[in-house]
Design a protein around this motif. Structure first.
Motif, PDB file in Angstrom:
ATOM      1  N   ARG A  53       0.798  -1.225   0.000  1.00 39.69           N
ATOM      2  CA  ARG A  53       0.000   0.000   0.000  1.00 39.69           C
ATOM      3  C   ARG A  53       0.833   1.277   0.000  1.00 39.69           C
ATOM      4  N   PHE A  54       2.163   1.159   0.169  1.00 33.77           N
ATOM      5  CA  PHE A  54       3.012   2.330   0.311  1.00 33.77           C
ATOM      6  C   PHE A  54       4.197   2.282  -0.650  1.00 33.77           C
ATOM      7  N   HIS A  55       4.738   3.446  -0.942  1.00 38.36           N
ATOM      8  CA  HIS A  55       6.045   3.531  -1.582  1.00 38.36           C
ATOM      9  C   HIS A  55       7.089   3.358  -0.489  1.00 38.36           C
ATOM     10  N   MET A  56       7.963   2.364  -0.638  1.00 31.56           N
ATOM     11  CA  MET A  56       8.925   2.024   0.402  1.00 31.56           C
ATOM     12  C   MET A  56      10.252   2.751   0.164  1.00 31.56           C
ATOM     13  N   SER A  67       5.170   6.939   1.649  1.00 35.87           N
ATOM     14  CA  SER A  67       3.929   7.624   1.268  1.00 35.87           C
ATOM     15  C   SER A  67       2.978   6.598   0.661  1.00 35.87           C
ATOM     16  N   PRO A  68       1.671   6.765   0.868  1.00 30.60           N
ATOM     17  CA  PRO A  68       0.703   5.788   0.344  1.00 30.60           C
ATOM     18  C   PRO A  68       0.599   5.844  -1.171  1.00 30.60           C
ATOM     19  N   TYR A  73      -5.098  10.350   2.277  1.00 25.39           N
ATOM     20  CA  TYR A  73      -4.825  11.398   3.260  1.00 25.39           C
ATOM     21  C   TYR A  73      -6.101  11.798   4.014  1.00 25.39           C
ATOM     22  N   ARG A  74      -7.204  11.911   3.310  1.00 28.13           N
ATOM     23  CA  ARG A  74      -8.456  12.284   3.958  1.00 28.13           C
ATOM     24  C   ARG A  74      -8.894  11.193   4.925  1.00 28.13           C
ATOM     25  N   ALA A  75      -8.702   9.922   4.527  1.00 38.15           N
ATOM     26  CA  ALA A  75      -9.088   8.813   5.402  1.00 38.15           C
ATOM     27  C   ALA A  75      -8.241   8.804   6.670  1.00 38.15           C
ATOM     28  N   CYS A  76      -6.942   9.079   6.525  1.00 34.16           N
ATOM     29  CA  CYS A  76      -6.057   9.117   7.693  1.00 34.16           C
ATOM     30  C   CYS A  76      -6.434  10.283   8.614  1.00 34.16           C
TER      31      CYS A  76
END
Length: 291
Positions: A53-56, A67-68, A73-76
């Protein structure tokens, strides 16, 4: 015979196509494969979830989610303000100190100052009820030569003479702070029982799996229980320490022991108004039996 060989090859191709993509890409031993892939950059226990789900990014010897990949961002933000958001901070390093309380406080006072705020000797922190935070400096050098910020928590008193203190530091600061702690407590002798021996066995297991793969044998790795054997995840050292180095030191002069508990004690941060509700529903109190 040539026709039979061609027929066998054709049947083999047809059989391989029937397998799903997940089955075709499955490694013989996923645990050995994962351990091999994290020998340079250690994975957190939530790595697989984040990797999908993320850039590692590779920082401080770890592989971390930066970063996802989706617009979350709104959900977090919604989770932080109305529900609960969990963050994995296990890449922070934990240094454990054991010894007499007076001796610990005497030497720790040399690397901090009351001018910056509450220190290790504050009553609310000594009881173990609250976590403290402060800036550490090189011994007797305040206000110069700052090492960096740390957080700490004392283990509550259990009646024993010795106390236990956990200091949490950022991996970029760990080596400098650990070196300073070893110097003020005169911890120069590594404890023999704490040398990381399981690493050699894990590397040998990886070599065995590589040999099996190269030979093309598609058999599962078995032990006494055969196919019922469940592989165990092995962490090879941590991102800030060589796996062959000892991770515990003791002082014959002061009796203080310092241990590096990085990747042994995990750390999670819960943010949001429902954090306590999530903890109470998730964690169950253990029944303590006194003999």
């Amino acid at each position: 015979s040539i026709k039979q060989a061609e027929k066998a090859v054709h049947q083999k191709k047809e059989q391989s196509k029937t397998k799903c993509r997940k089955a075709r890409r499955r490694h013989i031993n996923l645990v050995a494969e994962f351990n091999h892939r994290q020998r340079k950059n250690i994975w957190l226990e939530t790595h697989i979830w984040h990797a999908k789900r993320f850039h590692m990014v590779k920082k401080w010897g770890y592989c971390l989610g930066n970063s996802p990949t989706e617009k979350s961002y709104r959900a977090c933000y919604r989770a932080m303000t109305k529900h609960c958001l969990l963050q994995d901070l296990s890449y922070y390093c934990c240094l454990e100190l054991k010894g007499k309380e007076n001796e610990l406080l005497k030497q720790l006072a040399r690397i901090c100052s009351v001018d910056t705020g509450l220190t290790f000797q504050e009553a609310c922190f000594l009881s173990g009820r609250f976590e403290g935070s402060l800036n550490l400096y090189r011994a007797d050098c305040y206000p110069e030569d700052m090492l960096g910020p740390v957080t700490f928590i004392w283990k509550p008193r259990d009646g024993a003479e010795n106390r236990q203190l956990w200091i949490w530091v950022h991996p970029a600061l760990k080596q400098d702070i650990l070196r300073e702690l070893k110097a003020i407590f005169q911890c120069t002798e590594p404890e023999e029982m704490c040398i990381a021996e399981p690493v050699t066995t894990s590397i040998q297991e990886e070599k065995q799996v590589e040999v099996v793969t190269n030979l093309g044998n598609k058999r599962k790795k078995e032990d006494k229980e055969g196919e019922k054997a469940v592989p165990v995840k092995k962490i090879i050292g941590d991102g800030t320490r060589d796996p062959l180095q000892s991770y515990s030191w003791i002082s014959q002069a002061t009796g203080i022991a310092i241990s590096d508990r990085s990747m042994e004690i995990l750390r999670y941060r819960l943010i949001g108004p429902l954090s306590h509700s999530v903890l109470t529903e998730t964690l169950k109190a253990a029944s303590v039996q006194t003999v």
